[in-house]
Design a protein around this motif. Structure first.
Motif, PDB file in Angstrom:
ATOM      1  N   PHE A  14       4.835  -7.032   5.284  1.00 14.65           N
ATOM      2  CA  PHE A  14       5.157  -6.619   4.180  1.00 14.65           C
ATOM      3  C   PHE A  14       5.669  -5.037   4.068  1.00 14.65           C
ATOM      4  O   PHE A  14       5.162  -4.533   4.932  1.00 14.65           O
ATOM      5  CB  PHE A  14       4.143  -6.703   2.684  1.00 14.65           C
ATOM      6  CG  PHE A  14       2.923  -6.570   2.910  1.00 14.65           C
ATOM      7  CD1 PHE A  14       2.331  -5.346   3.244  1.00 14.65           C
ATOM      8  CD2 PHE A  14       1.867  -7.364   3.444  1.00 14.65           C
ATOM      9  CE1 PHE A  14       1.241  -4.793   3.421  1.00 14.65           C
ATOM     10  CE2 PHE A  14       0.753  -7.370   3.650  1.00 14.65           C
ATOM     11  CZ  PHE A  14       0.200  -5.781   3.684  1.00 14.65           C
ATOM     12  N   ARG A  60      10.425  -9.935  -5.218  1.00 12.44           N
ATOM     13  CA  ARG A  60       8.937  -9.574  -5.558  1.00 12.44           C
ATOM     14  C   ARG A  60       8.245 -10.433  -6.528  1.00 12.44           C
ATOM     15  O   ARG A  60       7.146 -10.467  -6.799  1.00 12.44           O
ATOM     16  CB  ARG A  60       9.028  -8.090  -6.145  1.00 12.44           C
ATOM     17  CG  ARG A  60       9.267  -7.192  -5.097  1.00 12.44           C
ATOM     18  CD  ARG A  60       9.014  -5.562  -5.454  1.00 12.44           C
ATOM     19  NE  ARG A  60       7.740  -5.676  -5.526  1.00 12.44           N
ATOM     20  CZ  ARG A  60       7.072  -5.368  -6.945  1.00 12.44           C
ATOM     21  NH1 ARG A  60       7.819  -5.007  -7.934  1.00 12.44           N
ATOM     22  NH2 ARG A  60       5.767  -5.155  -6.462  1.00 12.44           N
ATOM     23  N   LEU A 120       4.488  -9.563  -6.731  1.00 12.04           N
ATOM     24  CA  LEU A 120       3.960  -9.402  -5.579  1.00 12.04           C
ATOM     25  C   LEU A 120       3.019  -8.076  -5.517  1.00 12.04           C
ATOM     26  O   LEU A 120       3.892  -7.152  -5.947  1.00 12.04           O
ATOM     27  CB  LEU A 120       4.889  -9.323  -4.436  1.00 12.04           C
ATOM     28  CG  LEU A 120       4.212  -8.897  -2.726  1.00 12.04           C
ATOM     29  CD1 LEU A 120       3.696 -10.332  -2.202  1.00 12.04           C
ATOM     30  CD2 LEU A 120       5.308  -8.315  -2.014  1.00 12.04           C
ATOM     31  N   VAL A 122       0.075  -5.655  -3.048  1.00 12.65           N
ATOM     32  CA  VAL A 122      -0.307  -5.331  -1.978  1.00 12.65           C
ATOM     33  C   VAL A 122      -1.941  -4.619  -2.228  1.00 12.65           C
ATOM     34  O   VAL A 122      -1.983  -3.758  -3.017  1.00 12.65           O
ATOM     35  CB  VAL A 122       0.279  -4.534  -0.992  1.00 12.65           C
ATOM     36  CG1 VAL A 122      -0.518  -4.185   0.402  1.00 12.65           C
ATOM     37  CG2 VAL A 122       1.508  -5.198  -0.378  1.00 12.65           C
ATOM     38  N   TRP A 137      -1.147  -9.266   1.085  1.00 17.28           N
ATOM     39  CA  TRP A 137      -0.400  -9.439  -0.183  1.00 17.28           C
ATOM     40  C   TRP A 137      -1.022 -10.299  -0.797  1.00 17.28           C
ATOM     41  O   TRP A 137      -1.798 -11.164  -0.587  1.00 17.28           O
ATOM     42  CB  TRP A 137       1.010 -10.017   0.213  1.00 17.28           C
ATOM     43  CG  TRP A 137       0.985 -11.546   0.467  1.00 17.28           C
ATOM     44  CD1 TRP A 137       1.185 -12.420  -0.256  1.00 17.28           C
ATOM     45  CD2 TRP A 137       1.087 -11.971   1.720  1.00 17.28           C
ATOM     46  NE1 TRP A 137       1.307 -13.601   0.133  1.00 17.28           N
ATOM     47  CE2 TRP A 137       1.003 -13.558   1.725  1.00 17.28           C
ATOM     48  CE3 TRP A 137       0.961 -11.454   3.182  1.00 17.28           C
ATOM     49  CZ2 TRP A 137       1.181 -14.326   2.604  1.00 17.28           C
ATOM     50  CZ3 TRP A 137       0.763 -12.326   4.059  1.00 17.28           C
ATOM     51  CH2 TRP A 137       1.008 -13.800   3.952  1.00 17.28           C
TER      52      TRP A 137
END
Length: 142
Positions: A14, A60, A120, A122, A137
């Motif tokens: 990512f 995303r 998404l 992180v 992720w």
């Protein structure tokens, strides 16, 4: 005291650092097949040119297709956060036509609904021996 660091669990999965992270996938230009991770090239059986691949940033946002709740710690060598708490793992469909699994975050287990919108993110997945955050992720409820 040393400054705490953050780093991806594995490079190339990512975009990082980023306020709007994206998974780095791949796409076959010949058969228009998307895949993730980008190191795992997959084609349709009838693909005529398996060499025409390239990296692509995946969408995303997606929809939760399925999920399960993990009530036990992962076996070694997988890291486990302390203290352990059950977590949901979701299978998320992206606009590109592929589905990517990941931990669901940002909601309680009772709030998870099939086909809910997710995006998404992180976040910390674990800590290394020095106390640094190891990032992975996850999918967060929108």
């Amino acid at each position: 005291m040393a400054e705490k660091k953050q780093y991806p669990a594995e490079e190339g999965l990512f975009t990082w650092p980023s306020n709007s992270p994206q998974l780095i996938g791949g796409r076959c230009k010949a058969c228009d097949t998307y895949y993730f991770p980008n190191s795992s090239v997959r084609h349709r059986a009838d693909c005529k040119d398996r060499s025409a691949t390239g990296d692509v940033l995946l969408g995303r946002k997606g929809k939760l297709d399925s999920y399960t709740v993990q009530y036990y710690q992962s076996p070694p060598p997988s890291p486990n956060p302390e203290p352990f708490a059950p977590n949901a793992i979701g299978w998320v469909s992206l606009p590109e036509g592929i589905a990517i699994p990941g931990i669901l975050t940002g909601c309680g287990l009772e709030e998870i609904k099939m086909h809910m919108d997710v995006e998404l993110v992180v976040e910390k997945g674990s800590q290394d021996k020095e106390g640094n955050d190891v990032l992975i992720w996850k999918w967060r409820k929108i």
